[in-house]
Design a protein around this motif. Structure first.
Motif, mmCIF file in Angstrom:
data_model
loop_
_atom_site.group_PDB
_atom_site.id
_atom_site.type_symbol
_atom_site.label_atom_id
_atom_site.label_comp_id
_atom_site.label_asym_id
_atom_site.label_seq_id
_atom_site.Cartn_x
_atom_site.Cartn_y
_atom_site.Cartn_z
ATOM 1 N N SER A 1 0.858 -1.188 0.000
ATOM 2 C CA SER A 1 0.000 0.000 0.000
ATOM 3 C C SER A 1 0.895 1.238 0.000
ATOM 4 O O SER A 1 0.562 2.267 -0.590
ATOM 5 N N ALA A 2 2.048 1.104 0.656
ATOM 6 C CA ALA A 2 3.101 2.123 0.627
ATOM 7 C C ALA A 2 4.397 1.411 0.992
ATOM 8 O O ALA A 2 4.431 0.652 1.967
ATOM 9 N N PRO A 3 5.463 1.599 0.219
ATOM 10 C CA PRO A 3 6.725 0.906 0.512
ATOM 11 C C PRO A 3 7.250 1.276 1.893
ATOM 12 O O PRO A 3 7.040 2.405 2.362
ATOM 13 N N PRO A 4 7.929 0.365 2.578
ATOM 14 C CA PRO A 4 8.500 0.683 3.892
ATOM 15 C C PRO A 4 9.512 1.820 3.790
ATOM 16 O O PRO A 4 10.240 1.941 2.804
ATOM 17 N N ILE A 5 9.540 2.647 4.827
ATOM 18 C CA ILE A 5 10.535 3.718 4.907
ATOM 19 C C ILE A 5 11.817 3.131 5.492
ATOM 20 O O ILE A 5 11.789 2.425 6.500
ATOM 21 N N ILE A 6 12.947 3.426 4.850
ATOM 22 C CA ILE A 6 14.226 2.844 5.257
ATOM 23 C C ILE A 6 15.020 3.849 6.077
ATOM 24 O O ILE A 6 15.214 4.995 5.660
ATOM 25 N N THR A 7 15.467 3.429 7.260
ATOM 26 C CA THR A 7 16.335 4.250 8.113
ATOM 27 C C THR A 7 17.533 3.406 8.533
ATOM 28 O O THR A 7 17.537 2.185 8.357
ATOM 29 N N ASN A 8 18.534 4.053 9.094
ATOM 30 C CA ASN A 8 19.713 3.280 9.478
ATOM 31 C C ASN A 8 20.438 3.879 10.667
ATOM 32 O O ASN A 8 20.308 5.070 10.976
ATOM 33 N N GLU A 9 21.196 3.008 11.330
ATOM 34 C CA GLU A 9 22.184 3.395 12.329
ATOM 35 C C GLU A 9 23.470 2.697 11.931
ATOM 36 O O GLU A 9 23.656 1.515 12.204
ATOM 37 N N GLY A 10 24.336 3.418 11.258
ATOM 38 C CA GLY A 10 25.548 2.813 10.729
ATOM 39 C C GLY A 10 25.200 1.853 9.603
ATOM 40 O O GLY A 10 24.506 2.223 8.645
ATOM 41 N N GLU A 11 25.645 0.592 9.728
ATOM 42 C CA GLU A 11 25.384 -0.404 8.693
ATOM 43 C C GLU A 11 24.132 -1.235 8.976
ATOM 44 O O GLU A 11 23.838 -2.182 8.257
ATOM 45 N N ILE A 12 23.388 -0.883 10.019
ATOM 46 C CA ILE A 12 22.149 -1.583 10.347
ATOM 47 C C ILE A 12 20.979 -0.795 9.783
ATOM 48 O O ILE A 12 20.730 0.350 10.182
ATOM 49 N N TRP A 13 20.252 -1.405 8.852
ATOM 50 C CA TRP A 13 19.142 -0.741 8.171
ATOM 51 C C TRP A 13 17.821 -1.313 8.670
ATOM 52 O O TRP A 13 17.643 -2.523 8.775
ATOM 53 N N SER A 14 16.891 -0.410 8.980
ATOM 54 C CA SER A 14 15.574 -0.799 9.488
ATOM 55 C C SER A 14 14.496 -0.383 8.500
ATOM 56 O O SER A 14 14.676 0.562 7.713
ATOM 57 N N PHE A 15 13.359 -1.079 8.564
ATOM 58 C CA PHE A 15 12.254 -0.835 7.638
ATOM 59 C C PHE A 15 10.981 -0.612 8.447
ATOM 60 O O PHE A 15 10.675 -1.378 9.370
ATOM 61 N N SER A 16 10.250 0.429 8.102
ATOM 62 C CA SER A 16 9.031 0.745 8.848
ATOM 63 C C SER A 16 7.987 -0.348 8.657
ATOM 64 O O SER A 16 8.007 -1.096 7.669
ATOM 65 N N ASP A 17 7.072 -0.445 9.617
ATOM 66 C CA ASP A 17 6.018 -1.457 9.548
ATOM 67 C C ASP A 17 5.138 -1.225 8.321
ATOM 68 O O ASP A 17 4.896 -0.082 7.905
ATOM 69 N N THR A 18 4.660 -2.335 7.756
ATOM 70 C CA THR A 18 3.825 -2.280 6.560
ATOM 71 C C THR A 18 2.419 -2.762 6.897
ATOM 72 O O THR A 18 2.254 -3.827 7.500
ATOM 73 N N THR A 19 1.415 -2.002 6.522
ATOM 74 C CA THR A 19 0.031 -2.431 6.738
ATOM 75 C C THR A 19 -0.295 -3.594 5.810
ATOM 76 O O THR A 19 -0.019 -3.542 4.608
ATOM 77 N N HIS A 20 -0.867 -4.649 6.391
ATOM 78 C CA HIS A 20 -1.222 -5.833 5.594
ATOM 79 C C HIS A 20 -2.744 -5.909 5.476
ATOM 80 O O HIS A 20 -3.443 -6.130 6.461
ATOM 81 N N ARG A 21 -3.254 -5.754 4.252
ATOM 82 C CA ARG A 21 -4.699 -5.750 4.039
ATOM 83 C C ARG A 21 -5.188 -6.963 3.261
ATOM 84 O O ARG A 21 -6.380 -7.136 3.063
ATOM 85 N N ASP A 22 -4.274 -7.809 2.817
ATOM 86 C CA ASP A 22 -4.677 -8.962 2.005
ATOM 87 C C ASP A 22 -5.378 -9.993 2.881
ATOM 88 O O ASP A 22 -4.887 -10.368 3.946
ATOM 89 N N LYS A 23 -6.525 -10.485 2.429
ATOM 90 C CA LYS A 23 -7.327 -11.397 3.248
ATOM 91 C C LYS A 23 -6.697 -12.777 3.401
ATOM 92 O O LYS A 23 -7.083 -13.546 4.285
#
Length: 550
Positions: free
Chosen positions: A347-369
């Motif tokens: 529905s919207a791609p995860p937002i990517i953030t990082n602390e050094g070489e560790i990359w995190s991805f924001s939660d994604t809403t799951h609407r598929d039944k």
């Protein structure tokens, strides 16, 4: 935290046990025995049916089960989730080319089975003719005492190593791998919590293995032929629908074995090395050649001709890998389930953030039944070079969780020296092992995989767990004697339940767990085959000559 630590440990152990050098050694062992035995595969195929018909039976021989019961019990440990789940794992992780290497190992495996089972018959313990004990541990123990008495202590050490290994392998690949696979596919289709499946399997297996090898042999002799027939009939139907795809699938299998497989849909690509690695590993796990497991049950056969039982064992890789595994592979490949497009669009791609070489991805809403809480999912990203696949695409695992009456996906962190980019416009359900095979059947006929694979998985897994329970039991008997059996059986059945409590979630977890037991046991068994292999070769050639087998 505990589960993550557990996963890290089994991953490190698996990586240590399985490397390209050791796999080449296994393949070369099969090649050497093939040449040394005069390409025994041909004679195995011709002569085994006559033995199974009972042409050579003698009721006065030592042993407690017949050739057919030994074959079906051994096959119950091979024809099963190794075919349904293992083939899916090989393709998921190694690509179509992995199947080619499964074929090669199966052909070589026929000669390895001949050698290890003949040795088991030559050196089995028949102090009690009605309750014989055999397997590589007895080969090492008795063989060294007879042929190399000065090194009898070394034989004892090797025997102990193998006994510990067979117990470890029975618990991991023979038990927990099977139990988790069944729980996973049952949960996927029917929403039954894993622990419920685990509890039911524990009770069923306990009811059989507490009766010993005679009861196990009777049950497997009934289950295995029925389930293989049903599975093959359903497979014929699917391949009939996809008949025009079959020639291209064979071409893809052979081509991918020698060239890099490009990323496509759910498949992130694979190198020649990964195809070889995963194909070889899955083949060994599936047909058990080189593990020294099936010699344990064959040693209980009523015969005084060692090579005769070795020939029966030799057809196991043919049935297991060349026939049944190929069926499964063609079904998965021809239906396109292995490299399908994204199952769910973002529905919207995860937002990517990082602390050094560790990359995190924001939660994604799951609407598929079609998704539910607890389901594992994966998305693809492009980052630094992936040494495993030889490309730049990586998998990022996630899990569907509940949050305020809605579902969302929490993604795991990813380590990279380069900024990752989302690859594709959605994500995939992480269909692991048997579930992927079931989805392939479903794609042709809705509900076919749901019922066929679920039922087949239950029957195959239960028969496999029973067979491997006997293998581990014999290892323990060698170490501690008959008095240890009851306690072992209780613990063994309890581990079926424990395996379904969430220790395994992804295809990597599944490969790591089964790979540990498999790696340890092969390390312990192959040296025994190398040391005493000439004895089996001589016995086989003498038998071929005496029976005038052309």
């Amino acid at each position: 935290m505990i589960i993550n630590t557990f996963r890290s440990i089994i991953s490190d152990i698996n990586s240590f046990l399985w490397n390209e050098y050791w796999i080449i050694v296994i393949a070369l062992t099969g090649l050497i025995f093939t040449i040394w035995s005069g390409f025994s595969q041909y004679k195995i195929i011709r002569h085994a049916p006559k033995i199974l018909r009972g042409d050579h039976n003698n009721q006065d021989d030592s042993g407690i089960i017949n050739h057919f019961q030994a074959l079906t019990t051994a096959l119950s440990g091979t024809v099963g989730l190794g075919n349904i789940s293992g083939v899916a794992l090989a393709i998921t992780l190694g690509g179509p080319g992995a199947i080619f290497w499964m074929w090669i190992i199966a052909i070589f495996g026929m000669s390895i089975k001949l050698i290890e089972v003949t040795l088991s018959m030559l050196y089995r313990n028949i102090d009690n003719p009605d309750n014989p004990h055999g397997g590589p541990m007895w080969v090492a123990d008795i063989g060294f005492k007879k042929l190399f008495p000065r090194y009898s202590k070394l034989g004892k050490i090797i025997a102990i190593m193998f006994s510990v290994s067979i117990i470890t392998s029975s618990v991991t690949g023979g038990n927990m791998f099977q139990a988790w696979s069944v729980a996973d596919v049952t949960y996927e289709y029917f929403g039954v919590e894993g622990w419920i499946s685990g509890l039911l399997m524990s009770v069923i297996v306990a009811a059989v293995i507490l009766g010993g090898i005679k009861r196990i042999a009777k049950v497997t002799a009934m289950i295995v032929p029925i389930m293989v027939t049903l599975y093959m009939l359903a497979g014929i139907y699917v391949l009939g629908v996809k008949f025009n795809e079959i020639p291209e699938m064979f071409r893809l299998i052979v081509l991918s074995a020698f060239t890099t497989s490009e990323a496509s849909g759910a498949f992130i690509g694979g190198s020649v090395g990964t195809a070889f690695m995963y194909g070889t590993k899955r083949a060994i796990f599936s047909n058990e050649a080189g593990q020294g497991s099936s010699p344990i049950v064959h040693a209980a056969v009523k015969t005084n001709e060692p090579a005769r039982e070795g020939i029966i064992a030799g057809i196991e890789p043919l049935i297991d890998t060349i026939v049944v595994c190929t069926f499964t592979a063609l079904i998965i490949l021809s239906t396109g389930i292995w490299d399908r497009n994204e199952d769910v669009q973002f529905s919207a791609p995860p937002i990517i953030t990082n602390e050094g070489e560790i990359w995190s991805f924001s939660d994604t809403t799951h609407r598929d039944k079609s998704g539910k809480e607890g389901d594992p999912v994966i998305m693809h990203i492009i980052a630094n070079y992936n040494e495993i696949t030889g490309q730049y695409i990586h998998k990022v695992p996630g899990q569907i969780v509940s949050n305020n009456n809605s579902l969302e996906i929490k993604w795991e962190d990813f380590r990279s020296s380069e900024t990752p980019k989302i690859h594709g416009e959605g994500y995939y359900f992480d269909y692991v092992g048997a579930t992927l095979t079931a989805k392939a059947f479903d794609s042709v006929s809705a509900g076919l995989g749901k019922w066929l694979i679920t039922i087949a998985s239950w029957f195959f897994a239960i028969s496999t767990i029973m067979a491997w329970g006997y293998y581990g039991e014999q290892g323990l008997i060698y170490l501690l004697g008959e008095n240890s059996v009851f306690t072992y059986r209780i613990i063994y059945c309890s581990l079926i339940f424990i395996a379904t409590l969430g220790l395994i979630e992804t295809s990597i977890d599944l490969d790591n767990l089964s790979g540990i037991g498999l790696g340890i046991i092969v390390y312990a068994n192959l040296p025994i085959c190398w040391i005493f292999g000439y004895r089996a070769i001589n016995a086989y050639k003498d038998y071929i000559k005496s029976e005038r087998i052309q």
